[in-house]
Design a protein around this motif. Sequence first.
Motif, PDB file in Angstrom:
ATOM      1  N   ASP A  50       0.917  -0.900   0.065  1.00  0.00           N
ATOM      2  CA  ASP A  50       0.275  -0.040   0.096  1.00  0.00           C
ATOM      3  C   ASP A  50       0.982   1.498   0.337  1.00  0.00           C
ATOM      4  OD1 ASP A  50      -2.098   1.663   0.402  1.00  0.00           O
ATOM      5  OD2 ASP A  50      -2.684   1.148   2.479  1.00  0.00           O
ATOM      6  N   CYS A  53       0.307   5.576   2.034  1.00  0.00           N
ATOM      7  CA  CYS A  53      -1.039   4.680   2.907  1.00  0.00           C
ATOM      8  C   CYS A  53      -1.881   5.047   3.716  1.00  0.00           C
ATOM      9  CB  CYS A  53      -0.709   3.148   3.404  1.00  0.00           C
ATOM     10  SG  CYS A  53       0.973   3.798   5.029  1.00  0.00           S
ATOM     11  N   GLY A  56      -4.402   3.969   6.817  1.00  0.00           N
ATOM     12  CA  GLY A  56      -4.077   2.360   6.127  1.00  0.00           C
ATOM     13  C   GLY A  56      -4.890   1.466   6.006  1.00  0.00           C
ATOM     14  N   ALA A  59      -4.068  -1.404   2.894  1.00  0.00           N
ATOM     15  CA  ALA A  59      -3.717  -2.137   3.987  1.00  0.00           C
ATOM     16  C   ALA A  59      -4.546  -2.994   4.491  1.00  0.00           C
ATOM     17  CB  ALA A  59      -2.618  -1.370   4.433  1.00  0.00           C
ATOM     18  N   LYS A  70       2.415  -4.379   3.301  1.00  0.00           N
ATOM     19  CA  LYS A  70       3.385  -3.606   3.662  1.00  0.00           C
ATOM     20  C   LYS A  70       2.426  -2.147   3.188  1.00  0.00           C
ATOM     21  CE  LYS A  70       7.837  -2.379   3.745  1.00  0.00           C
ATOM     22  NZ  LYS A  70       9.648  -2.179   3.706  1.00  0.00           N
ATOM     23  N   GLY A  71       2.229  -1.171   4.286  1.00  0.00           N
ATOM     24  CA  GLY A  71       2.344   0.113   3.653  1.00  0.00           C
ATOM     25  C   GLY A  71       3.541   1.008   4.647  1.00  0.00           C
ATOM     26  N   ASP A  73       4.119   5.629   3.540  1.00  0.00           N
ATOM     27  CA  ASP A  73       3.688   6.493   3.400  1.00  0.00           C
ATOM     28  C   ASP A  73       4.660   7.575   3.869  1.00  0.00           C
ATOM     29  OD1 ASP A  73       0.654   7.684   2.821  1.00  0.00           O
ATOM     30  OD2 ASP A  73       2.509   9.339   4.842  1.00  0.00           O
ATOM     31  N   ILE A  79       1.958   6.865   9.573  1.00  0.00           N
ATOM     32  CA  ILE A  79       2.834   5.838   9.564  1.00  0.00           C
ATOM     33  C   ILE A  79       1.865   5.452  11.309  1.00  0.00           C
ATOM     34  CG2 ILE A  79       4.590   4.368  10.204  1.00  0.00           C
ATOM     35  CD1 ILE A  79       3.723   4.748   7.358  1.00  0.00           C
ATOM     36  N   ALA A  82      -2.019   4.349  11.117  1.00  0.00           N
ATOM     37  CA  ALA A  82      -1.984   3.694  10.558  1.00  0.00           C
ATOM     38  C   ALA A  82      -1.598   2.031  11.428  1.00  0.00           C
ATOM     39  CB  ALA A  82      -0.891   3.512   9.352  1.00  0.00           C
ATOM     40  N   PHE A  91       4.124  -1.068   8.667  1.00  0.00           N
ATOM     41  CA  PHE A  91       4.281   0.238   8.550  1.00  0.00           C
ATOM     42  C   PHE A  91       5.266   1.247   8.074  1.00  0.00           C
ATOM     43  CE2 PHE A  91      -0.526  -0.822   9.196  1.00  0.00           C
ATOM     44  CZ  PHE A  91      -1.472  -0.386   7.652  1.00  0.00           C
TER      45      PHE A  91
END
Length: 269
Positions: A50, A53, A56, A59, A70-71, A73, A79, A82, A91
Amino acid sequence: MAFDSFRNSERAGWSERAGLYDDATARATTQAIPAMLAAVRLFHGARVLDAGCGPGYAAGAAAALGARVKGVDFSDEMIAVAGKRFPQLPFEIADVEALDEADNSFDAVVSGMVLYHVTDPPKAICEAYRVLKPGGRYAFSQWSAPSVSPLFGGFLKIVMAHADVAKADPAPDAFLLSDVDHATGLMQQAGFSEIESVQVESVLRAPSDDFYSFFMRFGVRISLILSRQTEAVQATIRESVNSHFSQYAKGGEIHVGMPCIVYSGQKPV
């Protein structure tokens, strides 16, 4: 043009909104997630990235369907949000224009309303292509152009009538990827095949008491422009926005069309 000031403002703006996203931006952006996951032909055990993300949501949805996700940003606050929302998922802070992932690593990459915010969308598309396995699929969502969006069409018409947009930092064209031919061309240049586009008729449902204030929490770009206007101009725009969008009042909320496009393609085998 590097658009460094725009990039820094975007990161700061989304970090500030990380805790508000669930009751603001997510009201519209999450509506494209089912179409994105369908476009990448998600399967149980698929390794999914993602990219961009945010909190999230994509994700989490992919993981609920059995994917290994896996995300990443560029906002540390996103993060953090998320990670709290989906503590079972990894993340990391990363730049979608320069992913810290190995070539041929993922079965699918998704980016929900991300390329609208980056400084170099073609580079982000190429990065998605690079980290995909041969046969892997990529999907991203993008807001439709103001000409077909009651939300953006109405809001931007008011802004352009009253605001001095030159006061904002130089920024990429927010709706360049709303042009299907242009976006498709960028994906072809990156190497993708089987490129498709689907319009999602998303509807923003928002509080009706002060739609202007809600939309200042919803996104970063327009709020950055308006924050640089005089108090008198801001007051005029607030009044005009609330008056215009009152026509979409329904059941104590504003229900206004905010369509988007989901693009997808495959990395050739």
